[in-house]
Write an enzyme that holds these catalytic residues in place. Structure first.
Site, PDB file in Angstrom:
ATOM      1  N   GLY A 169       0.607  -1.245   0.069  1.00 28.69           N
ATOM      2  CA  GLY A 169       0.042  -0.020  -0.023  1.00 28.69           C
ATOM      3  C   GLY A 169       0.805   1.427  -0.078  1.00 28.69           C
ATOM      4  O   GLY A 169       2.147   0.984  -0.466  1.00 28.69           O
ATOM      5  N   PHE A 170       0.158   2.250   0.520  1.00 27.61           N
ATOM      6  CA  PHE A 170       1.092   3.670   0.541  1.00 27.61           C
ATOM      7  C   PHE A 170       2.318   3.427   1.335  1.00 27.61           C
ATOM      8  O   PHE A 170       3.299   3.887   1.115  1.00 27.61           O
ATOM      9  CB  PHE A 170       0.381   4.968   0.832  1.00 27.61           C
ATOM     10  CG  PHE A 170      -0.594   5.291  -0.238  1.00 27.61           C
ATOM     11  CD1 PHE A 170      -0.113   6.060  -1.024  1.00 27.61           C
ATOM     12  CD2 PHE A 170      -1.870   4.782  -0.255  1.00 27.61           C
ATOM     13  CE1 PHE A 170      -1.017   6.481  -2.365  1.00 27.61           C
ATOM     14  CE2 PHE A 170      -2.836   5.268  -1.152  1.00 27.61           C
ATOM     15  CZ  PHE A 170      -2.333   6.140  -2.281  1.00 27.61           C
ATOM     16  N   GLY A 171       2.205   2.499   2.588  1.00 21.63           N
ATOM     17  CA  GLY A 171       3.297   2.436   3.557  1.00 21.63           C
ATOM     18  C   GLY A 171       4.451   1.605   2.825  1.00 21.63           C
ATOM     19  O   GLY A 171       5.458   2.000   2.687  1.00 21.63           O
ATOM     20  N   VAL A 177      -0.620 -13.038   3.541  1.00 23.23           N
ATOM     21  CA  VAL A 177      -0.030 -13.120   4.864  1.00 23.23           C
ATOM     22  C   VAL A 177      -0.912 -13.869   6.035  1.00 23.23           C
ATOM     23  O   VAL A 177      -2.067 -13.391   5.873  1.00 23.23           O
ATOM     24  CB  VAL A 177       0.464 -11.903   5.433  1.00 23.23           C
ATOM     25  CG1 VAL A 177       1.105 -11.718   6.765  1.00 23.23           C
ATOM     26  CG2 VAL A 177       1.675 -11.219   4.434  1.00 23.23           C
ATOM     27  N   GLU A 204     -17.995  12.350  -0.689  1.00 22.16           N
ATOM     28  CA  GLU A 204     -17.378  11.943  -2.129  1.00 22.16           C
ATOM     29  C   GLU A 204     -18.281  10.864  -2.920  1.00 22.16           C
ATOM     30  O   GLU A 204     -18.667  11.166  -3.931  1.00 22.16           O
ATOM     31  CB  GLU A 204     -15.870  11.682  -2.107  1.00 22.16           C
ATOM     32  CG  GLU A 204     -14.936  12.814  -1.822  1.00 22.16           C
ATOM     33  CD  GLU A 204     -13.465  12.507  -1.820  1.00 22.16           C
ATOM     34  OE1 GLU A 204     -12.763  13.355  -2.018  1.00 22.16           O
ATOM     35  OE2 GLU A 204     -13.010  11.243  -1.779  1.00 22.16           O
ATOM     36  N   ASP A 219      -1.924   2.744   8.056  1.00 23.46           N
ATOM     37  CA  ASP A 219      -3.082   2.782   8.877  1.00 23.46           C
ATOM     38  C   ASP A 219      -3.062   1.399  10.097  1.00 23.46           C
ATOM     39  O   ASP A 219      -3.777   1.553  10.914  1.00 23.46           O
ATOM     40  CB  ASP A 219      -4.396   2.159   7.934  1.00 23.46           C
ATOM     41  CG  ASP A 219      -4.631   3.349   7.063  1.00 23.46           C
ATOM     42  OD1 ASP A 219      -4.070   4.380   7.192  1.00 23.46           O
ATOM     43  OD2 ASP A 219      -5.617   3.106   6.211  1.00 23.46           O
ATOM     44  N   ALA A 263      -3.297   8.600   3.362  1.00 25.06           N
ATOM     45  CA  ALA A 263      -2.192   8.183   2.684  1.00 25.06           C
ATOM     46  C   ALA A 263      -0.866   8.726   2.904  1.00 25.06           C
ATOM     47  O   ALA A 263       0.248   8.157   3.042  1.00 25.06           O
ATOM     48  CB  ALA A 263      -2.398   8.615   1.161  1.00 25.06           C
ATOM     49  N   GLN A 264      -0.852  10.037   3.328  1.00 18.02           N
ATOM     50  CA  GLN A 264       0.434  10.683   3.673  1.00 18.02           C
ATOM     51  C   GLN A 264       0.833  10.029   5.061  1.00 18.02           C
ATOM     52  O   GLN A 264       2.225  10.165   5.129  1.00 18.02           O
ATOM     53  CB  GLN A 264      -0.247  12.249   3.965  1.00 18.02           C
ATOM     54  CG  GLN A 264       0.327  13.247   2.951  1.00 18.02           C
ATOM     55  CD  GLN A 264       1.816  13.183   2.673  1.00 18.02           C
ATOM     56  OE1 GLN A 264       2.802  13.026   3.286  1.00 18.02           O
ATOM     57  NE2 GLN A 264       1.918  13.030   1.177  1.00 18.02           N
TER      58      GLN A 264
HETATM   59  C1  LIG Z   1     -12.421   4.848  -0.033  1.00 18.53           C
HETATM   60  C2  LIG Z   1     -11.041   5.293   0.540  1.00 18.53           C
HETATM   61  C3  LIG Z   1     -10.998   6.653   0.199  1.00 18.53           C
HETATM   62  C4  LIG Z   1      -9.614   7.278   0.827  1.00 18.53           C
HETATM   63  N1  LIG Z   1      -9.344   8.428   0.378  1.00 18.53           N
HETATM   64  C5  LIG Z   1      -8.394   9.105   0.908  1.00 18.53           C
HETATM   65  C6  LIG Z   1      -8.088  10.539   0.680  1.00 18.53           C
HETATM   66  O1  LIG Z   1      -8.756  11.039  -0.312  1.00 18.53           O
HETATM   67  N2  LIG Z   1      -6.858  10.948   0.896  1.00 18.53           N
HETATM   68  C7  LIG Z   1      -5.894  10.302   1.875  1.00 18.53           C
HETATM   69  O2  LIG Z   1      -4.838  10.607   2.328  1.00 18.53           O
HETATM   70  N3  LIG Z   1      -6.149   8.825   2.192  1.00 18.53           N
HETATM   71  C8  LIG Z   1      -7.525   8.421   1.695  1.00 18.53           C
HETATM   72  N4  LIG Z   1      -7.737   7.220   2.028  1.00 18.53           N
HETATM   73  C9  LIG Z   1      -7.017   6.432   3.344  1.00 18.53           C
HETATM   74  C10 LIG Z   1      -5.538   5.804   2.531  1.00 18.53           C
HETATM   75  O3  LIG Z   1      -5.975   5.228   1.481  1.00 18.53           O
HETATM   76  C11 LIG Z   1      -4.991   4.948   3.437  1.00 18.53           C
HETATM   77  O4  LIG Z   1      -4.668   5.635   4.505  1.00 18.53           O
HETATM   78  C12 LIG Z   1      -3.793   4.514   2.954  1.00 18.53           C
HETATM   79  O5  LIG Z   1      -3.935   3.632   1.805  1.00 18.53           O
HETATM   80  C13 LIG Z   1      -2.946   3.585   4.117  1.00 18.53           C
HETATM   81  O6  LIG Z   1      -1.853   3.109   3.598  1.00 18.53           O
HETATM   82  P1  LIG Z   1      -1.305   1.549   3.962  1.00 18.53           P
HETATM   83  O7  LIG Z   1      -0.025   1.382   3.229  1.00 18.53           O
HETATM   84  O8  LIG Z   1      -1.370   1.610   5.454  1.00 18.53           O
HETATM   85  O9  LIG Z   1      -2.459   0.688   3.500  1.00 18.53           O
HETATM   86  P2  LIG Z   1      -3.051   0.159   2.318  1.00 18.53           P
HETATM   87  O10 LIG Z   1      -2.797   1.057   1.326  1.00 18.53           O
HETATM   88  O11 LIG Z   1      -4.440  -0.096   2.628  1.00 18.53           O
HETATM   89  O12 LIG Z   1      -2.267  -1.152   1.615  1.00 18.53           O
HETATM   90  C14 LIG Z   1      -2.415  -2.236   2.654  1.00 18.53           C
HETATM   91  C15 LIG Z   1      -1.829  -3.310   1.456  1.00 18.53           C
HETATM   92  O13 LIG Z   1      -1.807  -4.400   2.265  1.00 18.53           O
HETATM   93  C16 LIG Z   1      -2.242  -5.547   1.503  1.00 18.53           C
HETATM   94  N5  LIG Z   1      -3.095  -6.693   2.406  1.00 18.53           N
HETATM   95  C17 LIG Z   1      -3.551  -6.523   3.226  1.00 18.53           C
HETATM   96  N6  LIG Z   1      -3.844  -7.685   4.009  1.00 18.53           N
HETATM   97  C18 LIG Z   1      -3.088  -8.653   3.322  1.00 18.53           C
HETATM   98  C19 LIG Z   1      -2.729  -9.808   3.601  1.00 18.53           C
HETATM   99  N7  LIG Z   1      -3.249 -10.567   4.649  1.00 18.53           N
HETATM  100  N8  LIG Z   1      -1.699 -10.440   2.895  1.00 18.53           N
HETATM  101  C20 LIG Z   1      -1.120  -9.913   1.811  1.00 18.53           C
HETATM  102  N9  LIG Z   1      -1.231  -8.602   1.691  1.00 18.53           N
HETATM  103  C21 LIG Z   1      -2.301  -7.935   2.345  1.00 18.53           C
HETATM  104  C22 LIG Z   1      -3.365  -4.930   0.493  1.00 18.53           C
HETATM  105  O14 LIG Z   1      -3.633  -5.725  -0.667  1.00 18.53           O
HETATM  106  C23 LIG Z   1      -2.968  -3.605   0.405  1.00 18.53           C
HETATM  107  O15 LIG Z   1      -1.970  -3.548  -0.750  1.00 18.53           O
HETATM  108  C24 LIG Z   1      -8.733   6.621   1.538  1.00 18.53           C
HETATM  109  C25 LIG Z   1      -9.124   5.165   2.021  1.00 18.53           C
HETATM  110  C26 LIG Z   1     -10.384   4.742   1.261  1.00 18.53           C
HETATM  111  C27 LIG Z   1     -10.541   3.078   1.487  1.00 18.53           C
END
Ligand SMILES: Cc1cc2nc3c(=O)[nH]c(=O)nc-3n(C[C@H](O)[C@H](O)[C@H](O)COP(=O)(O)OP(=O)(O)OC[C@H]3O[C@@H](n4cnc5c(N)ncnc54)[C@H](O)[C@@H]3O)c2cc1C
Length: 431
Positions: free
Chosen positions: A15-17, A81, A172, A301, A314-315
């Site tokens: 994901g973003f992280g 995972v 949105e 997250d 995302a930030q």
């Molecule tokens: C509908 C929606 C709209 C949003 N709008 C905004 C916005 O406008 N601006 C903003 O800043 N933020 C927004 N967000 C929030 C932002 O997208 C999240 O804060 C961000 O994606 C968090 O990043 P992350 O890397 O923690 O998790 P994620 O980006 O969710 O990535 C997690 C990754 O882990 C993978 N994963 C999960 N479980 C498993 C597993 N068991 N095994 C293998 N892989 C796995 C997933 O496939 C994914 O690729 C929005 C979120 C959603 C759902």
């Protein structure tokens, strides 16, 4: 460290992280394996546009290997995972066992239903591409079906759409849904009486998008009401079933199309791994993003940082991903690291055509300038040049011609049905 070779960093989640951590570790003195159940990264901020038939899913996802193949020290594994053994430094996926020296957990979040009976079972969710396509399919199927129904009561029941949660995603999505219905669908279904359509947005607090100023909240509410959306504030949902939902006053609102955008919690998968968790299902980390286990970081997250209130955006994930990667590099080279400090770079939400709210520090904007900023920033942030270009073309077309060109009811593929993916012992050794 394994086989006297370079330290191996395993990153869970692209994901973003996770992805930004990988970028930071590219071509550095470590071996990196990034694991994700999907072979693509999803730009979640535009997910609602898939649900509202505005853009296609391929426009906001990006192949992970397109990033990893450029760097010799980075590899990707598509697998789910399942668990981690922190004593033996092993990650267990559905098909593999992976040894790590450093582990970065970035598995994101899940919707949270506040223990509302029936919500998880009956409401539609908007958290990944599959769910977004399911929502789009359901909306379009409803209209295909309704045009043949003679009973007005049943038609009205089916044409009641309820979005639960007045945060940015709810706002949105609800505005995009109204634009889809009152624009292209109105033209597509001339036999349907569109006065029978009703869209409600339910929010438990006293205003929409609480993280913005009161003025901005009011602006968004007025704007949505002008579009014909009914806003129900100060109202919690107490039960959801197949035919509708009950609100705290006891009133039952009939709807076969309930979309839940109300809450979010850390990915519950990590709850059984023996980590310290908070009440929002997040892994608690110290100011260096370290968990209670040595060389194990949590980001995005799924992580809650000691003494800091970091929004699940995302930030936050990007900043944490970069920080964890830099910390690992410092540790490998014996240098020290300063604590993590989240920098709020602002937030924005769009409310239909030519309208958005933006908050950057003390600057608070609303209206068309905010909308242009929203468009620009999302195009800049979207991963991949092809995606940027195709989304820009899509948006230009839809804003010029009042179109939502992805009005497709598409089949959903069940990934579990690919038997050739069974792993062989030879292949297992390579991982
Ligand atoms: C509908 C929606 C709209 C949003 N709008 C905004 C916005 O406008 N601006 C903003 O800043 N933020 C927004 N967000 C929030 C932002 O997208 C999240 O804060 C961000 O994606 C968090 O990043 P992350 O890397 O923690 O998790 P994620 O980006 O969710 O990535 C997690 C990754 O882990 C993978 N994963 C999960 N479980 C498993 C597993 N068991 N095994 C293998 N892989 C796995 C997933 O496939 C994914 O690729 C929005 C979120 C959603 C759902």
């Amino acid at each position: 460290m394994m086989n006297n070779s370079r330290p191996r960093v395993v990153i869970l989640g692209a994901g973003f992280g996770g992805l930004w951590a990988v970028k930071e570790l590219a071509d550095k003195n470590v071996d990196v394996l990034i694991v994700d159940k999907n072979n693509y990264h999803t730009f979640l901020p535009l997910l609602y546009q898939i649900a509202a038939a505005e853009i296609d899913s391929s426009q906001i996802i990006y192949p992970i290997r397109k990033i990893t193949h450029k760097h010799k020290n980075i590899d990707f594994l598509r697998d789910e995972v399942v668990s981690v053994d922190f004593k033996t430094n092993h990650v267990y996926t559905k098909k593999h066992e992976i040894l790590y020296d450093f582990l970065v957990i970035g598995l994101g979040s899940r919707p949270y239903f506040f223990r509302t009976p029936g919500a998880e079972e009956h409401a539609m969710k908007l958290k990944d591409v599959k769910q977004a396509i399911e929502i789009r399919n359901r909306i379009l199927t409803t209209f295909e079906y309704v045009q043949h129904i003679e009973d007005e009561k049943l038609r009205r029941e089916l044409l009641n759409f309820i979005v639960v949660g007045g945060g940015p995603t709810g706002v949105e999505f609800v505005s995009a849904l109204m634009e889809l219905i009152q624009g292209p669908l109105k033209k597509d279904f001339p036999k349907i009486n569109f006065d029978e359509v009703s869209i409600k947005l339910i929010e438990s607090s006293d205003r929409l998008i609480r993280m913005y100023s009161e003025k901005q909240s009011k602006y968004v509410k007025n704007r949505l009401e002008k579009m014909g959306i009914e806003i129900i504030l100060n109202t919690t949902v107490t039960n959801v079933d197949e035919y509708g939902l009950t609100i705290k006053s006891g009133e039952y609102l009939v709807s076969r199309n309930i979309i839940w955008t109300a809450g979010v919690q850390g990915n519950p998968i990590s709850q059984l791994w023996g980590l310290r968790m908070n009440h929002r299902g997040q892994i608690m980390v110290n100011k260096y993003l370290e968990t209670v286990f040595e060389n194990v970081y949590a980001i995005g997250d799924i992580a809650a940082v000691e003494d800091q209130e970091i929004p699940m955006v995302a930030q936050g994930a990007v900043q944490m991903g970069k920080f964890a990667a830099k910390s690992i590099l410092s540790e490998v080279s014996g240098k020290s690291t300063k604590p993590f400090k989240y920098k709020d770079k602002g937030s924005m939400a769009v409310v239909g055509r030519y309208s958005a709210v933006v908050k950057i520090g003390r600057i608070k904007l609303k209206g068309i300038i905010a909308w242009y900023l929203w468009i620009m920033l999302h195009l800049i942030k979207l991963v991949g040049f092809r995606n940027k270009l195709s989304v820009l073309i899509n948006w230009s077309y839809s804003y010029l011609f009042f179109e939502k060109s992805n009005r497709f009811i598409t089949p959903l593929i069940d990934e579990e049905k690919y038997p050739f993916e069974e792993i062989t012992p030879e292949l297992k050794k390579l991982i």
